[in-house]
Design a protein around this motif. Structure first.
Motif, PDB file in Angstrom:
ATOM      1  N   VAL A   1      13.677  31.048   1.417  1.00  0.00           N
ATOM      2  CA  VAL A   1      12.899  32.177   0.646  1.00  0.00           C
ATOM      3  C   VAL A   1      14.044  33.326   1.294  1.00  0.00           C
ATOM      4  O   VAL A   1      14.376  33.529   2.215  1.00  0.00           O
ATOM      5  N   ILE A   2      13.970  34.076   0.078  1.00  0.00           N
ATOM      6  CA  ILE A   2      14.794  35.315   0.112  1.00  0.00           C
ATOM      7  C   ILE A   2      13.883  36.447  -0.186  1.00  0.00           C
ATOM      8  O   ILE A   2      12.912  36.465  -1.035  1.00  0.00           O
ATOM      9  N   GLY A   3      14.326  37.752   0.175  1.00  0.00           N
ATOM     10  CA  GLY A   3      13.872  38.946  -0.211  1.00  0.00           C
ATOM     11  C   GLY A   3      12.356  39.222   0.567  1.00  0.00           C
ATOM     12  O   GLY A   3      11.508  39.584  -0.144  1.00  0.00           O
ATOM     13  N   LEU A   4      12.300  38.865   1.788  1.00  0.00           N
ATOM     14  CA  LEU A   4      10.928  38.922   2.426  1.00  0.00           C
ATOM     15  C   LEU A   4      10.683  40.224   2.550  1.00  0.00           C
ATOM     16  O   LEU A   4       9.265  40.538   2.659  1.00  0.00           O
ATOM     17  N   SER A   5      11.266  41.197   2.539  1.00  0.00           N
ATOM     18  CA  SER A   5      10.941  42.723   2.990  1.00  0.00           C
ATOM     19  C   SER A   5      10.170  43.322   1.696  1.00  0.00           C
ATOM     20  O   SER A   5       9.438  44.119   2.107  1.00  0.00           O
ATOM     21  N   ALA A   6      10.084  42.573   0.452  1.00  0.00           N
ATOM     22  CA  ALA A   6       9.250  43.138  -0.453  1.00  0.00           C
ATOM     23  C   ALA A   6       7.888  42.754  -0.259  1.00  0.00           C
ATOM     24  O   ALA A   6       6.789  43.424  -0.484  1.00  0.00           O
ATOM     25  N   LEU A   7       7.753  41.518   0.740  1.00  0.00           N
ATOM     26  CA  LEU A   7       6.328  41.386   0.993  1.00  0.00           C
ATOM     27  C   LEU A   7       5.614  42.454   1.948  1.00  0.00           C
ATOM     28  O   LEU A   7       4.382  42.334   2.209  1.00  0.00           O
ATOM     29  N   ALA A   8       6.577  43.139   2.471  1.00  0.00           N
ATOM     30  CA  ALA A   8       6.017  44.255   3.563  1.00  0.00           C
ATOM     31  C   ALA A   8       6.383  45.605   2.813  1.00  0.00           C
ATOM     32  O   ALA A   8       6.392  46.728   3.683  1.00  0.00           O
ATOM     33  N   ASN A   9       6.526  45.624   1.741  1.00  0.00           N
ATOM     34  CA  ASN A   9       6.655  46.918   0.888  1.00  0.00           C
ATOM     35  C   ASN A   9       7.662  47.823   1.446  1.00  0.00           C
ATOM     36  O   ASN A   9       7.484  48.935   1.514  1.00  0.00           O
ATOM     37  N   ARG A  10       8.792  46.938   1.841  1.00  0.00           N
ATOM     38  CA  ARG A  10      10.121  47.711   2.296  1.00  0.00           C
ATOM     39  C   ARG A  10      11.316  47.488   1.256  1.00  0.00           C
ATOM     40  O   ARG A  10      11.277  46.382   0.680  1.00  0.00           O
ATOM     41  N   PRO A  11      12.354  48.195   1.233  1.00  0.00           N
ATOM     42  CA  PRO A  11      13.347  47.998   0.451  1.00  0.00           C
ATOM     43  C   PRO A  11      14.167  46.350   0.882  1.00  0.00           C
ATOM     44  O   PRO A  11      14.251  46.205   2.059  1.00  0.00           O
ATOM     45  N   TYR A  12      14.908  45.880   0.055  1.00  0.00           N
ATOM     46  CA  TYR A  12      15.442  44.599   0.117  1.00  0.00           C
ATOM     47  C   TYR A  12      16.719  44.947   1.417  1.00  0.00           C
ATOM     48  O   TYR A  12      17.299  46.008   1.124  1.00  0.00           O
ATOM     49  N   GLY A  13      16.992  44.217   2.275  1.00  0.00           N
ATOM     50  CA  GLY A  13      17.758  44.401   3.413  1.00  0.00           C
ATOM     51  C   GLY A  13      19.294  43.792   3.062  1.00  0.00           C
ATOM     52  O   GLY A  13      20.063  44.027   3.694  1.00  0.00           O
TER      53      GLY A  13
END
Length: 156
Positions: free
Chosen positions: A82-94
């Motif tokens: 899984v990639i792009g996990l920060s989107a699930l926390a409403n944060r910018p992609y890291g």
């Protein structure tokens, strides 16, 4: 700025087809209409998302490879990650994520993941396992970048 992916998406309103796992087994298949997870097909070199960009979705790599880069630290995500996990926390992609080869991804939002956990926990575990795989890769990459390096100088 990365290209918008909407034109390349195949949205069925729910996962209606089998997402092949390595070895050809069925990774995810469901007909639950309240889920709107969808497949994203990419060509090699296409940017999925850029570091600092806000996005609504994380992605499960179904096939191909995705290169992720953050300040010189590079990781490769393969099928099952899984990639792009920060989107699930409403944060910018890291990281910046780019398809290394032609790739298929499963895009999902936090709401869709929660719905799958409630309606089909066994299938949700596939995504959770992908999250665990990513965390393990990140941990390894961090260990490699912070490990003390042996001196290559010799005493004279």
């Amino acid at each position: 700025m990365p290209r918008k992916l909407q034109a390349r998406r195949t949205r069925t309103g729910y996962i209606a087809d089998c997402a092949p796992a390595p070895g050809g087994a069925c990774l995810i298949s469901t007909s639950t209409k309240d889920e709107a997870m969808h497949r994203v097909s990419l060509v090699a070199g296409e940017v999925i998302y850029a570091e600092g960009q806000l996005g609504p979705e994380a992605f499960l790599v179904l096939s191909g490879e995705v290169a992720m880069d953050h300040q010189g630290v590079a990781l490769t995500a393969r099928a099952g990650t899984v990639i792009g996990l920060s989107a699930l926390a409403n944060r910018p992609y890291g990281t910046t994520a780019t398809a290394r080869h032609d790739s298929d991804l499963l895009a999902f939002t936090r709401r869709e993941l929660r719905g799958m956990i409630r309606s089909d926990p066994d299938r949700a575990m596939i995504i959770i396992d992908g999250i665990i795989d990513l965390l393990a890769r990140l941990n390894t990459a961090m260990d490699e970048t912070t490990a003390p390096r042996e001196s290559t100088t010799s005493a004279r």
